[in-house]
Motif scaffolding. Structure first.
Motif, PDB file in Angstrom:
ATOM      1  N   UNK A 272       0.803  -1.216   0.000  1.00 17.05           N
ATOM      2  CA  UNK A 272       0.000   0.000   0.000  1.00 17.05           C
ATOM      3  C   UNK A 272       0.838   1.268   0.000  1.00 17.05           C
ATOM      4  N   UNK A 273       2.132   1.127   0.267  1.00 15.36           N
ATOM      5  CA  UNK A 273       3.061   2.230   0.043  1.00 15.36           C
ATOM      6  C   UNK A 273       3.444   2.284  -1.434  1.00 15.36           C
ATOM      7  N   UNK A 274       3.590   1.128  -2.024  1.00 15.54           N
ATOM      8  CA  UNK A 274       3.976   1.048  -3.439  1.00 15.54           C
ATOM      9  C   UNK A 274       2.870   1.594  -4.336  1.00 15.54           C
ATOM     10  N   UNK A 275       1.639   1.181  -4.083  1.00  7.48           N
ATOM     11  CA  UNK A 275       0.498   1.702  -4.845  1.00  7.48           C
ATOM     12  C   UNK A 275      -0.361   2.534  -3.905  1.00  7.48           C
TER      13      UNK A 275
ATOM     14  N   UNK B 230       6.390   6.263  -8.880  1.00  6.98           N
ATOM     15  CA  UNK B 230       6.612   4.823  -8.950  1.00  6.98           C
ATOM     16  C   UNK B 230       7.674   4.425  -7.934  1.00  6.98           C
ATOM     17  N   UNK B 231       7.272   4.278  -6.667  1.00  9.21           N
ATOM     18  CA  UNK B 231       8.260   3.981  -5.619  1.00  9.21           C
ATOM     19  C   UNK B 231       9.046   2.707  -5.911  1.00  9.21           C
ATOM     20  N   UNK B 232      10.344   2.801  -5.776  1.00 10.05           N
ATOM     21  CA  UNK B 232      11.221   1.655  -5.984  1.00 10.05           C
ATOM     22  C   UNK B 232      11.985   1.359  -4.686  1.00 10.05           C
ATOM     23  N   UNK B 233      12.190   0.081  -4.370  1.00  6.07           N
ATOM     24  CA  UNK B 233      12.861  -0.265  -3.116  1.00  6.07           C
ATOM     25  C   UNK B 233      14.335   0.104  -3.136  1.00  6.07           C
ATOM     26  N   UNK B 234      14.816   0.507  -1.974  1.00  2.00           N
ATOM     27  CA  UNK B 234      16.230   0.821  -1.836  1.00  2.00           C
ATOM     28  C   UNK B 234      16.632   0.594  -0.381  1.00  2.00           C
ATOM     29  N   UNK B 235      17.895   0.342  -0.161  1.00  3.07           N
ATOM     30  CA  UNK B 235      18.405   0.129   1.194  1.00  3.07           C
ATOM     31  C   UNK B 235      18.732   1.478   1.830  1.00  3.07           C
ATOM     32  N   UNK B 236      18.262   1.678   3.062  1.00  6.72           N
ATOM     33  CA  UNK B 236      18.608   2.884   3.814  1.00  6.72           C
ATOM     34  C   UNK B 236      19.252   2.475   5.138  1.00  6.72           C
ATOM     35  N   UNK B 237      20.020   3.382   5.706  1.00  6.69           N
ATOM     36  CA  UNK B 237      20.764   3.087   6.933  1.00  6.69           C
ATOM     37  C   UNK B 237      19.828   2.972   8.130  1.00  6.69           C
TER      38      UNK B 237
END
Length: 555
Positions: A73-76, A541-548
């Motif tokens: 639901x964050x992605x869409x 278009x949210x895309x996954x990424x690594x955050x600290x």
């Protein structure tokens, strides 16, 4: 390709051997899926006939499968589903006081995690802030809006709430939360609804009456380490940034299945704007659009009334009239069965191989396809050795296709009139989704059988290398299109996986996307800001990424 006499002899032997070792039925009852005349059924079980362009069953499936899950639901962000639910007795809820040690008496908000509610507390380092913990004392009836439905943006996240509250979209009221909660609660009062569940960083509930269904556990004056005194100030100081990260971190505990378990949804009352029978006016508005761009805006007034009537019926219905089917599990079983296997098959097809290893690799993929179809590969499903037509259309594999496609829903479909309208929609979603999965997988498996890369073929009957390359190219296209069509959020992940000091993250409202009402957009984002520009790709278009997970934080 046509089989040689040797291949035909091999198949005759294998068929005879399989017949001798077949299991003896436990009873004399004829299987419900037994169909002696496959030829007469080819219209429905054609392996070359894909879904219609405007099909929405897979969209109903994935939105229903993703309810109350933060990641999907964050992605869409733009929600298309409204579902009644209940918050059980004993559930803890949290409220961050804005005006000091004063208890809410009527309409206000609560969060499901204290990291979320404390983000909205106001107080200086000298005075601290006040934080309220509540417990539910009797089952609380709620209505859930999916998507990032608490995001105050004009791109459609509030559309479904507007239709319930006002029977129309009111984009000019994006920031008028007081009027929204007031009118939602007024609408829900006649149905006994005491809360409306939404999601921003995490899940929140708009409470209609703080004096009902809840009692106080604690009301504490907590220390404040935030420099800012307003929850919508841009969190640039280190302590506030840490608090913002922990808010997102707490949401990650519920980001995938089973999602937020403290809210029990009634799937038999689900209302979907992807229901083309209920909301036909949105069908032409979605043509040629990616799912990211689907909106509820443009719905006809007639469809709005149908939606509101369906919601009213669902909220007024007695729980004893439901079928008792656990739809959440029905949907999840399908995802569990196919998600990792389709992903692995796609991985194998993306490997680059030379001519010397392509045959063994194709046989490995064929075995993976067999694994998927194992419970459905009926004894009689063998490619004929003489029929060019049967091999060209793969009609011999139709029984396998049918067994696979009907396995998850046949017993539910037999209930017929005992299902509520929403359950008929969910049943159709399961049927359409599994139909396409099984069509593609059966087609791929049958093609491998026809060419001769299946393990049942003697190794010396090796097809020509260029034919194998053609086959694997077709397989790759088939599985890529299937995964794209299904669009399951379970496949959206950080690649490579994040390290122990990192967390996989999707750009989440409001971090980086909010501004004060009326403030110029670009005034909030300059070259020195920590926060991303919401006009760029990761916003739409949210895309996954690594955050600290530790300082220095970044989003």
């Amino acid at each position: 390709m046509l089989f040689t006499r040797k291949a035909a002899a091999v198949w005759l032997f294998l068929a005879f051997e399989r017949a001798l070792t077949a299991q003896i039925p436990l009873s004399s009852h004829t299987s419900a899926s037994f169909y002696p005349g496959v030829e007469s059924d080819l219209g429905q079980w054609d392996l070359d006939e894909g879904p219609v362009v405007n099909a929405t069953g897979h969209l109903v499936f994935e939105t229903a499968n993703s309810l109350l899950q933060n990641w999907a639901n964050t992605r869409h962000r733009i929600g298309h589903t409204i579902v009644p639910g209940t918050i059980p007795v004993g559930t803890l809820l949290y409220h961050g006081a804005i005006t000091g040690p004063h208890l809410p008496t009527a309409l206000d908000w609560v969060a499901v995690e204290p990291e979320h509610s404390t983000f909205f507390c106001r107080g200086t380092i000298e005075t601290g802030f006040w934080h309220l913990t509540l417990t539910v004392t009797q089952p609380m009836k709620v209505l859930y809006f999916d998507g990032t439905s608490a995001a105050k943006i004009p791109e459609g996240t509030l559309d479904t709430q507007d239709l319930v509250a006002w029977s129309e979209m009111k984009p000019e009221r994006v920031w008028n939360e007081e009027q929204r909660i007031k009118d939602l609660c007024k609408w829900g009062e006649k149905y006994g609804v005491n809360g409306f569940v939404r999601m921003e960083m995490n899940f929140e509930i708009m409470i209609c009456n703080f004096t009902s269904h809840m009692e106080i556990v604690s009301f504490l004056n907590l220390e404040s380490v935030r420099v800012s005194t307003h929850p919508l100030d841009m969190p640039e100081d280190p302590n506030t940034i840490r608090h913002a990260f922990e808010t997102v971190h707490s949401a990650s505990w519920r980001e995938n299945y089973p999602g937020e378990t403290r809210i029990m949804l009634d799937y038999s009352g689900l209302v979907s704007f992807y229901d083309t029978a209920l909301v036909p006016s949105l069908v032409p508005r979605r043509v040629s659009l990616d799912r990211w761009d689907h909106r509820v805006a443009g719905i006809s007034s007639e469809d709005i009334e149908r939606v509101r009537d369906r919601l009213a019926q669902a909220l007024a219905r007695s729980p004893s009239t439901t079928s008792g089917i656990d739809w959440k599990t029905v949907l999840r079983v399908v995802v569990d069965r196919y998600a990792s296997r389709l992903e692995f098959i796609q991985h194998l097809l993306n490997l680059t191989l030379d001519d010397g290893s392509i045959f063994d690799h194709a046989r490995q993929i064929q075995r993976q396809l067999r694994n998927v179809l194992l419970p459905y590969t009926v004894l009689t499903a063998l490619p004929p050795s003489t029929s060019v037509t049967a091999n060209a259309t793969n009609s011999w594999a139709a029984p396998v296709f049918r067994e696979c496609a009907t396995s998850h829903a046949a017993s539910i479909a037999s209930r017929g009139t005992t299902l509520a309208p929403s359950e008929h929609l969910l049943l159709q979603a399961v049927q359409e989704t599994t139909h396409e999965i099984c069509r593609v997988v059966t087609k791929m498996w049958a093609s491998g059988m026809n060419l001769g890369v299946d393990a049942f073929y003697p190794p010396e009957q090796r097809p020509e290398v260029d034919h194998i390359h053609t086959l694997t190219g077709e397989w790759k296209e088939d599985v890529t299109q299937l995964i794209s069509w299904l669009d399951w959020s379970v496949w959206v992940k950080c690649r490579p996986a994040c390290g122990l000091e990192e967390m996989c993250y999707l750009p989440t409202w409001p971090f980086g996307f909010f501004r004060a009402p009326g403030a110029p957009l670009q005034a909030r984002w300059d070259s020195g800001s920590l926060w991303p520009d919401p006009n760029k790709g990761e916003w739409k278009r949210p895309q996954p990424k690594c955050i600290r997970r530790r300082e220095p934080y970044s989003f």
